[in-house]
Design a protein around this motif. Sequence first.
Motif, mmCIF file in Angstrom:
data_model
loop_
_atom_site.group_PDB
_atom_site.id
_atom_site.type_symbol
_atom_site.label_atom_id
_atom_site.label_comp_id
_atom_site.label_asym_id
_atom_site.label_seq_id
_atom_site.Cartn_x
_atom_site.Cartn_y
_atom_site.Cartn_z
ATOM 1 N N ILE B 285 -34.844 -69.280 53.341
ATOM 2 C CA ILE B 285 -35.834 -70.146 52.695
ATOM 3 C C ILE B 285 -36.693 -70.801 53.776
ATOM 4 C CG2 ILE B 285 -36.161 -72.096 51.130
ATOM 5 C CD1 ILE B 285 -33.238 -71.551 50.175
ATOM 6 N N LYS B 286 -37.980 -70.455 53.767
ATOM 7 C CA LYS B 286 -38.854 -70.941 54.839
ATOM 8 C C LYS B 286 -38.860 -72.469 54.918
ATOM 9 C CE LYS B 286 -42.310 -67.244 55.151
ATOM 10 N NZ LYS B 286 -43.762 -66.964 55.099
ATOM 11 N N GLN B 287 -38.954 -73.136 53.766
ATOM 12 C CA GLN B 287 -39.073 -74.595 53.758
ATOM 13 C C GLN B 287 -37.762 -75.299 54.093
ATOM 14 O OE1 GLN B 287 -40.164 -72.566 51.408
ATOM 15 N NE2 GLN B 287 -42.273 -73.060 50.848
ATOM 16 N N TRP B 288 -36.616 -74.615 53.914
ATOM 17 C CA TRP B 288 -35.303 -75.230 54.147
ATOM 18 C C TRP B 288 -34.429 -74.255 54.920
ATOM 19 C CZ3 TRP B 288 -34.880 -80.263 52.823
ATOM 20 C CH2 TRP B 288 -35.816 -80.774 51.905
ATOM 21 N N PRO B 289 -34.719 -74.081 56.206
ATOM 22 C CA PRO B 289 -33.996 -73.060 56.995
ATOM 23 C C PRO B 289 -32.488 -73.279 57.029
ATOM 24 C CG PRO B 289 -35.861 -73.979 58.234
ATOM 25 C CD PRO B 289 -35.730 -74.809 56.998
ATOM 26 N N ALA B 290 -32.049 -74.524 56.849
ATOM 27 C CA ALA B 290 -30.608 -74.778 56.926
ATOM 28 C C ALA B 290 -29.918 -74.597 55.580
ATOM 29 C CB ALA B 290 -30.345 -76.194 57.440
ATOM 30 N N ALA B 291 -30.705 -74.467 54.505
ATOM 31 C CA ALA B 291 -30.100 -74.258 53.187
ATOM 32 C C ALA B 291 -29.693 -72.794 53.060
ATOM 33 C CB ALA B 291 -31.085 -74.629 52.090
ATOM 34 N N ARG B 292 -28.665 -72.568 52.267
ATOM 35 C CA ARG B 292 -28.131 -71.209 52.154
ATOM 36 C C ARG B 292 -28.111 -70.775 50.694
ATOM 37 N NH1 ARG B 292 -22.683 -69.056 52.146
ATOM 38 N NH2 ARG B 292 -21.809 -71.144 52.212
ATOM 39 N N ILE B 293 -28.630 -69.581 50.405
ATOM 40 C CA ILE B 293 -28.526 -69.025 49.050
ATOM 41 C C ILE B 293 -27.147 -68.387 48.962
ATOM 42 C CG2 ILE B 293 -29.528 -67.468 47.339
ATOM 43 C CD1 ILE B 293 -32.164 -67.623 48.897
ATOM 44 N N GLU B 294 -26.211 -69.098 48.366
ATOM 45 C CA GLU B 294 -24.824 -68.646 48.470
ATOM 46 C C GLU B 294 -24.377 -67.758 47.323
ATOM 47 O OE1 GLU B 294 -22.139 -71.932 48.539
ATOM 48 O OE2 GLU B 294 -22.425 -72.381 46.423
ATOM 49 N N ALA B 295 -25.132 -67.750 46.228
ATOM 50 C CA ALA B 295 -24.765 -66.873 45.113
ATOM 51 C C ALA B 295 -26.033 -66.407 44.413
ATOM 52 C CB ALA B 295 -23.863 -67.606 44.125
ATOM 53 N N LEU B 296 -26.026 -65.154 44.005
ATOM 54 C CA LEU B 296 -27.110 -64.610 43.183
ATOM 55 C C LEU B 296 -26.513 -64.148 41.875
ATOM 56 C CD1 LEU B 296 -29.439 -62.284 45.309
ATOM 57 C CD2 LEU B 296 -29.755 -64.694 44.749
ATOM 58 N N TRP B 297 -26.941 -64.772 40.783
ATOM 59 C CA TRP B 297 -26.678 -64.221 39.461
ATOM 60 C C TRP B 297 -27.892 -63.364 39.123
ATOM 61 C CZ3 TRP B 297 -22.078 -65.364 36.999
ATOM 62 C CH2 TRP B 297 -21.306 -66.347 37.610
ATOM 63 N N GLU B 298 -27.890 -62.774 37.912
ATOM 64 C CA GLU B 298 -29.005 -61.876 37.619
ATOM 65 C C GLU B 298 -30.358 -62.571 37.727
ATOM 66 O OE1 GLU B 298 -28.303 -59.434 34.041
ATOM 67 O OE2 GLU B 298 -26.181 -59.804 34.424
ATOM 68 N N GLU B 299 -30.438 -63.805 37.218
ATOM 69 C CA GLU B 299 -31.730 -64.505 37.228
ATOM 70 C C GLU B 299 -31.654 -65.889 37.863
ATOM 71 O OE1 GLU B 299 -34.291 -62.887 36.566
ATOM 72 O OE2 GLU B 299 -33.927 -61.422 34.974
#
Lengths: 356, 356
Positions: B285-299
Amino acid sequence: MTVDMAVLEANIRRMAGLVGATGARLRPHIKTHKTPEIAHMQLRNGSAGLTVAKLGEAEVMADAGFDDIFIANELVGPTKLRRLVGLSRRISVRSCVDSIAGASMLSEAAVAHELMFEVLLDINTGLDRTGVAPKEARGFARSISALPGIRLVGVFSYAGYRPATPSPEERERWARREAETAVRVADELRRDGVHVSEISVAGTATAPFAATVPGVTEVRPGTYVFNDIGYARLGLCDPSQCALTIKTTVVSRPSRDRAVIDAGSKVLALDKRVVCGREPGYGFIKQWPAARIEALWEEHGVIRVTADGPGPGVGDVLDVIPNHVCPTVNLADRWYGIKAGVVDGEFTILGRGKSR
Amino acid sequence: MTVDMAVLEANIRRMAGLVGATGARLRPHIKTHKTPEIAHMQLRNGSAGLTVAKLGEAEVMADAGFDDIFIANELVGPTKLRRLVGLSRRISVRSCVDSIAGASMLSEAAVAHELMFEVLLDINTGLDRTGVAPKEARGFARSISALPGIRLVGVFSYAGYRPATPSPEERERWARREAETAVRVADELRRDGVHVSEISVAGTATAPFAATVPGVTEVRPGTYVFNDIGYARLGLCDPSQCALTIKTTVVSRPSRDRAVIDAGSKVLALDKRVVCGREPGYGFIKQWPAARIEALWEEHGVIRVTADGPGPGVGDVLDVIPNHVCPTVNLADRWYGIKAGVVDGEFTILGRGKSR
């Protein structure tokens, strides 16, 4: 991508029968098939309206003649609100809220366009995705009750289902816990004077149980139309009840234990939530149940061929049941219906890629 | 999905410059962008023809005016051979072989339609996907040399690149090993009287090095047009050289450390080959480099918000650079070009989903 129409129809009838025997209505989720023809089959079998995940899916289904759609998601931002305004003028549509900011945006858009948006309060029953905590639901409902242009009409929940050791008893416990939490929250809201008419819960794994919980008004199963090997592994169906298969050809047989098919992650999706037999893999090969799809490249699937026989040869056509059918369908533009072994109909996945 | 046109053009020029300085030609792989307009940009910048993964992609690019296409894959089965016959009558097209059975099918189709199919011999240089073992290449070439209707004109290889600890030296070693193996096999075939004119190797990570190996005639990078966080992690580019970003909106902020965006696996794809900073996640995430997308559900994408600041709020629009850009592009129907910060052009991904 082929669908056995007899299996599809039996799956639709079975879920309709299970839910029809309870006090709740069936509002199937179309994110699995994204195909208007299947939604019409569901409607003919006793569904009360449709559930969708996205505005884009709702628009496709409204174009196909459906007039009662629940968008099981939060709608945020000016573009989506503009589209929601348009859709609200055509059909009956509801969505979810779980934040003051989101509710305020809906309220402002409704007031600006002289509309009333009906919303369900999204509560978190354990999935830790969206949703306010059940214990904060009353306070949240109170906070948004003063907002003009929106009307809180129900409680929404989806807890999923993925225990390590599935059993019918465990599934029933899981389903009841979600449904009972939603009913309890709804009761609290009612005591505060909110007219909660909808308690909408559950998916394919939990719907038949959740629908029996007193107070639940609707359930939203989706995957049951096709089923997949992930659901078979959860004991929800037999592999013979998986309606959808990917037809793929063996294009290379570079070693004794390796065969390569022309279906990769751009056909089968990378979902690896399943264990086929004992070993994990990216799908289940009907003709070679002991073979394992051990790697998916973009356009190649690498099969590890094990003990039983020589394995598939170059040119062989294999039928693969996907691990997770929903994202797999979303990769294709169409599917072919099979009746009595022959292709009988081509269907366009009109909701494919409608993720906005 | 947006593409910074200035970054895209710089990426295209950079690779053209690197390869142009060597003795090899650039035959870019279009599986990444699947967009004829970008293929035309590549051609204007000195590419010699195109590479595709599938017949369907070749057909799209032939319709868009390209007349020299290499299908870097084995074509097997009557349907594909029928389509190859049609395509061969319109443009110059080559494909790969790595089995007697596959070569025989090509031969029979060619004879039946009075055509000559040019093929490259696919050798396995360590990826263990398709391809004959280098030491078996001579014997294989001898076996298929008697087949009418096909002409072996080159050697094909793709070894990929994914070491645990990347460095330019390690990359160069990897690239040279693949290229030198291909050149050695080609020399052996030449000694047996096969007229090998093409030695086609390498992808984005390895092309600039492989192209310097004497004897290599062409390289096939694809991902370089957009780049992605997976490639940035391999030291192949800076995040500022990633041209493609997913615009997504925060739709829920259910807890202090959790934010939910409206992009899930049906938008970002599930490829998890990357480590953003130290923690793995499903994009950057460009705006929050330290944030992590930890799970992807379908949507839904669930972001774990860490230390630095309160994190994104409901309604915030975030720019996500995908882990692996190729399958991400394949999920969308179009992308928007951005010039000087504003949308300047809408492009249709005509090759999307053309996996047959």
